[in-house]
Design a protein around this motif. Structure first.
Motif, mmCIF file in Angstrom:
data_model
loop_
_atom_site.group_PDB
_atom_site.id
_atom_site.type_symbol
_atom_site.label_atom_id
_atom_site.label_comp_id
_atom_site.label_asym_id
_atom_site.label_seq_id
_atom_site.Cartn_x
_atom_site.Cartn_y
_atom_site.Cartn_z
ATOM 1 N N LEU A 209 34.959 30.316 45.184
ATOM 2 C CA LEU A 209 35.395 30.995 46.407
ATOM 3 C C LEU A 209 34.890 32.432 46.439
ATOM 4 O O LEU A 209 34.601 32.979 47.513
ATOM 5 N N GLN A 210 34.757 33.028 45.270
ATOM 6 C CA GLN A 210 34.289 34.408 45.182
ATOM 7 C C GLN A 210 32.878 34.562 45.752
ATOM 8 O O GLN A 210 32.531 35.610 46.304
ATOM 9 N N GLU A 211 32.081 33.505 45.647
ATOM 10 C CA GLU A 211 30.712 33.557 46.157
ATOM 11 C C GLU A 211 30.674 33.681 47.680
ATOM 12 O O GLU A 211 29.688 34.132 48.247
ATOM 13 N N PHE A 212 31.737 33.271 48.334
ATOM 14 C CA PHE A 212 31.807 33.381 49.797
ATOM 15 C C PHE A 212 31.990 34.836 50.232
ATOM 16 O O PHE A 212 31.571 35.224 51.314
ATOM 17 N N ARG A 213 32.618 35.636 49.406
ATOM 18 C CA ARG A 213 32.829 37.073 49.619
ATOM 19 C C ARG A 213 33.506 37.410 50.963
ATOM 20 O O ARG A 213 32.961 38.154 51.780
ATOM 21 N N PRO A 214 34.704 36.885 51.183
ATOM 22 C CA PRO A 214 35.400 37.245 52.425
ATOM 23 C C PRO A 214 35.835 38.700 52.410
ATOM 24 O O PRO A 214 36.145 39.259 51.354
ATOM 25 N N THR A 215 35.834 39.310 53.576
ATOM 26 C CA THR A 215 36.303 40.695 53.680
ATOM 27 C C THR A 215 37.801 40.755 53.956
ATOM 28 O O THR A 215 38.423 41.803 53.761
ATOM 29 N N TYR B 70 50.248 43.567 45.364
ATOM 30 C CA TYR B 70 48.824 43.692 45.043
ATOM 31 C C TYR B 70 48.595 44.871 44.101
ATOM 32 O O TYR B 70 47.861 44.767 43.113
ATOM 33 N N ILE B 71 49.244 45.976 44.398
ATOM 34 C CA ILE B 71 49.107 47.170 43.557
ATOM 35 C C ILE B 71 49.645 46.885 42.144
ATOM 36 O O ILE B 71 49.024 47.246 41.141
ATOM 37 N N LEU B 72 50.791 46.203 42.084
ATOM 38 C CA LEU B 72 51.382 45.871 40.792
ATOM 39 C C LEU B 72 50.526 44.867 40.028
ATOM 40 O O LEU B 72 50.386 44.948 38.805
ATOM 41 N N THR C 34 45.686 36.601 46.637
ATOM 42 C CA THR C 34 45.739 37.892 45.939
ATOM 43 C C THR C 34 44.782 37.938 44.754
ATOM 44 O O THR C 34 44.093 38.952 44.537
ATOM 45 N N ARG C 35 44.717 36.853 43.990
ATOM 46 C CA ARG C 35 43.838 36.864 42.815
ATOM 47 C C ARG C 35 42.362 36.956 43.220
ATOM 48 O O ARG C 35 41.570 37.605 42.533
ATOM 49 N N LEU D 293 37.405 40.598 44.217
ATOM 50 C CA LEU D 293 36.495 41.206 45.192
ATOM 51 C C LEU D 293 36.800 42.680 45.438
ATOM 52 O O LEU D 293 36.063 43.353 46.167
ATOM 53 N N LYS D 294 37.915 43.147 44.859
ATOM 54 C CA LYS D 294 38.351 44.540 45.030
ATOM 55 C C LYS D 294 38.511 44.896 46.517
ATOM 56 O O LYS D 294 38.048 45.944 46.990
ATOM 57 N N LEU D 295 39.166 44.006 47.227
ATOM 58 C CA LEU D 295 39.418 44.248 48.649
ATOM 59 C C LEU D 295 40.474 45.342 48.810
ATOM 60 O O LEU D 295 41.359 45.492 47.969
ATOM 61 N N PRO D 296 40.397 46.119 49.897
ATOM 62 C CA PRO D 296 41.391 47.177 50.112
ATOM 63 C C PRO D 296 42.796 46.628 50.333
ATOM 64 O O PRO D 296 43.790 47.297 50.042
ATOM 65 N N LYS D 297 42.885 45.416 50.866
ATOM 66 C CA LYS D 297 44.174 44.767 51.086
ATOM 67 C C LYS D 297 44.078 43.356 50.530
ATOM 68 O O LYS D 297 43.121 42.631 50.805
ATOM 69 N N ALA D 298 45.086 42.941 49.770
ATOM 70 C CA ALA D 298 45.022 41.628 49.105
ATOM 71 C C ALA D 298 45.001 40.502 50.123
ATOM 72 O O ALA D 298 44.025 39.767 50.258
#
Length: 284
Positions: free
Chosen positions: A66-72, A90-92, A113-114, A119-124
Motif C-alpha cells: 500500500l505504501q507504493e501507492f503513496r496516498p496524500t 497519531y502524535i502518540l 495510521t500505520r 509516509l510521514k503524512l501531516p495528518k494520519a
C-alpha cells in the motif's frame, strides 16, 4: 431546434467535455476491510488479536505494498467529531504509544495510521463516517432526515411482527454464505483475507445484502425504508470524502468496512474527476 442553437449547444457540450477530460484525475484507492477490532454487526469476522506479533507481521506485508501507492490523504470509518482524538493518537503513535481505547487493533489504525506513519503524512487519517444517531451536525438535511426517521419508527411500532418480515429463503442462504466465508477467512493471513472480501464478486454480493435483499419482501415499505437508511449513509460518507479532497491530491486512499465499498465505488466511478482503484490493483 434551430441550426444556430444546435451549434451553440454543441460548442458548450464539447467545451465542458474537453475541460473535464483535460483535468488530472485523482486516483481513489478503495480498501474494504472487516472490522479488525470487532463489531456489534450480526455478520462479522471473529479474528484474533491484530496486535499479536504474527498479525503485525502480516499487516506489515500489506502496508509494504500500500505504501507504493503513496496516498496524500487516508479516509477512514471514524466520525468527524473524533478527529482531534485521532490526531492526538497519531502524535502518540510516533512516540511508540498505542491508543488504549480499543482502536489500536482497528483497520483505521492498522491500515490507516500505520501507513500514514510510514509516509510521514501531516495528518494520519481523516474521519468521514456518518451515522444519524452519532452525528453532531444539525444541518437542514440532518434535521429533516431525523424527523423522517422518527416518523418511520412510530409507524413501525404499529405494525405486527408477522406483517413485517424481511427475510426470504434467499436471504437466509445469502446470510449463511457470508457466515461461512467470514469463518473461513478468520484464520487466513491478513493479505489473503482482504483479497477475498475485495473481489468484485464478494463486493457485489455484500451490496445486494445491504441494499437490495431487504426489499425482496417489502411488507409495508419496510425494505425500502431499510435500504434508504443505508443509501443515505453512503451518500453522506462520499460527500465527506469529496469535501476533504483538494486539487493537489493526486492519490487518496479510503479504508472502510466492506459493506460500504460497492456503494462508494459506484459514486466515484461516476465522477469524471476520479479514477477508482481496488485493493487487488495495488496488493498482489
Amino acid at each position: 431546434m434551430s441550426s444556430k442553437l444546435a451549434i451553440i449547444l454543441s460548442v458548450l457540450f464539447f467545451g465542458t467535455f474537453c475541460g473535464v477530460q483535460g483535468q488530472s484525475k485523482t486516483k481513489v484507492l478503495l480498501v474494504g476491510s472487516y472490522h479488525m477490532a470487532g463489531t456489534d454487526d450480526p455478520l462479522k469476522v471473529d479474528s484474533d488479536n491484530m496486535l499479536s506479533p504474527k498479525r503485525q507481521k502480516e499487516i506489515d506485508e500489506v502496508l509494504d505494498q500500500l505504501q507504493e501507492f503513496r496516498p496524500t490523504k487516508i479516509f477512514v470509518e471514524v466520525m468527524p467529531f473524533l478527529q482531534a482524538h485521532w490526531d492526538s493518537a497519531y502524535i502518540l503513535a510516533e512516540k511508540g504509544i498505542l491508543p488504549t481505547d480499543g482502536w489500536a487493533g482497528s483497520e483505521s489504525f492498522q491500515l490507516g495510521t500505520r501507513l500514514a506513519q510510514r509516509l510521514k503524512l501531516p495528518k494520519a487519517v481523516i474521519g468521514v463516517h456518518w451515522k444519524l444517531s452519532d452525528t453532531t451536525s444539525n444541518s437542514p438535511f440532518d434535521q429533516m432526515y431525523r424527523n423522517y426517521q422518527n416518523a418511520v419508527s412510530k409507524h413501525f411500532k404499529t405494525i405486527k411482527e408477522d406483517d413485517n418480515v424481511w427475510w426470504t429463503a434467499n436471504a437466509k442462504s445469502v446470510i449463511a454464505s457470508f457466515q461461512k466465508t467470514y469463518k473461513e477467512i478468520a484464520g487466513l493471513p491478513v493479505k489473503e483475507s482482504l483479497r477475498i472480501i475485495n473481489t468484485p464478486e464478494f463486493s457485489k454480493k455484500l451490496y445486494y445484502a445491504n441494499n437490495i435483499m431487504i426489499m425482496d419482501k417489502n411488507a409495508l415499505d419496510s425494505g425500502v425504508t431499510g435500504s434508504i437508511s443505508n443509501v443515505v449513509r453512503n451518500l453522506q460518507i462520499y460527500t465527506n470524502i469529496m469535501s476533504n479532497i483538494s486539487a493537489s491530491d493526486q492519490r487518496v486512499m479510503v479504508v472502510y468496512g466492506m459493506g460500504h465499498i460497492e456503494s462508494l465505488r459506484h459514486m466515484f466511478e461516476g465522477n469524471p474527476q476520479m479514477e477508482t482503484l481496488s485493493y487487488s490493483d495495488i496488493v498482489k
